[in-house]
Design an enzyme around this catalytic site. Structure first.
Site, PDB file in Angstrom:
ATOM      1  N   HIS A 140      22.737 -16.230 -39.663  1.00  0.00           N
ATOM      2  CA  HIS A 140      21.705 -15.643 -39.050  1.00  0.00           C
ATOM      3  C   HIS A 140      21.629 -15.673 -37.501  1.00  0.00           C
ATOM      4  CE1 HIS A 140      16.855 -15.461 -38.961  1.00  0.00           C
ATOM      5  NE2 HIS A 140      17.367 -15.931 -37.436  1.00  0.00           N
ATOM      6  N   GLU A 141      22.338 -16.819 -36.936  1.00  0.00           N
ATOM      7  CA  GLU A 141      22.416 -16.735 -35.205  1.00  0.00           C
ATOM      8  C   GLU A 141      23.450 -15.738 -35.055  1.00  0.00           C
ATOM      9  OE1 GLU A 141      19.970 -18.122 -34.102  1.00  0.00           O
ATOM     10  OE2 GLU A 141      19.349 -19.147 -35.615  1.00  0.00           O
TER      11      GLU A 141
END
Ligand SMILES: [Zn+2]
Length: 175
Positions: A140-141
């Site tokens: 996600h990051e």
């Protein structure tokens, strides 16, 4: 006060630049700002573009604990100039949220076993493998560094995007 950039801000759609190594004090200052925002927002991860800095830095903090020297998952891990490769074709789906997209959750497919190579704040190049929930936070990051958000990975807007309120009801029902 540092604020979170919300969806629509061009910085979230920009590919972040690599941090120039060796790591200097400006990166430590950036991490301190990200640390503060992450705690304020009670998040489990944050990427530099989310506070308006288009650099390849993110923090992964699955326990919502963040402390220097930022070298373990237990106390928050700072990840600089990462590369990620998948170690499996297996994909799992979980509900994700994002500090830059408040009030919305998406049911997002992610590879569940990954190899991450990155530079630590101390300038050391390391590689680690991660699975499941932790791998999901990394991916996600990492997307934030590539100008992507979780909504880009939704398979069906009809069934896989819900509000926080509905998500809370869903979780309460499943208990
Ligand atoms: Zn996010």
């Amino acid at each position: 006060m540092t604020r979170i950039c919300q969806l629509g801000h061009p910085v979230l759609r920009t590919i972040a630049a690599p941090v120039i190594e060796p790591i200097d004090n400006s990166v430590w200052r950036l991490v301190r700002d990200m640390h503060r925002v992450l705690l304020d927002e009670k998040g489990i991860g944050i990427a530099a573009p989310q506070i308006g800095v288009s650099k390849q830095v993110f923090i992964v903090a699955p326990n919502q604990v963040v402390n220097p020297p930022y070298t373990s998952l237990d106390t928050g891990l700072v990840v600089i100039n990462p590369t990620i490769s998948a170690l499996t074709d297996t994909v799992t789906h979980e509900w994700e949220g994002c500090l830059s997209i408040p009030g919305i959750r998406g049911y997002i497919p992610r590879r569940c076993h990954i190899l991450v190579e990155y530079t630590t704040l101390n300038g050391e190049r390391v590689s680690e493998t991660y699975t499941d929930f932790t791998a999901r936070i990394f991916l996600h990051e990492y997307d934030h560094l590539m100008g992507l958000v979780f909504l880009d990975r939704v398979e069906s807007i009809k069934t896989d995007v819900i509000t926080d309120q509905f998500y809370d009801e869903l979780m309460a029902d499943s208990e």
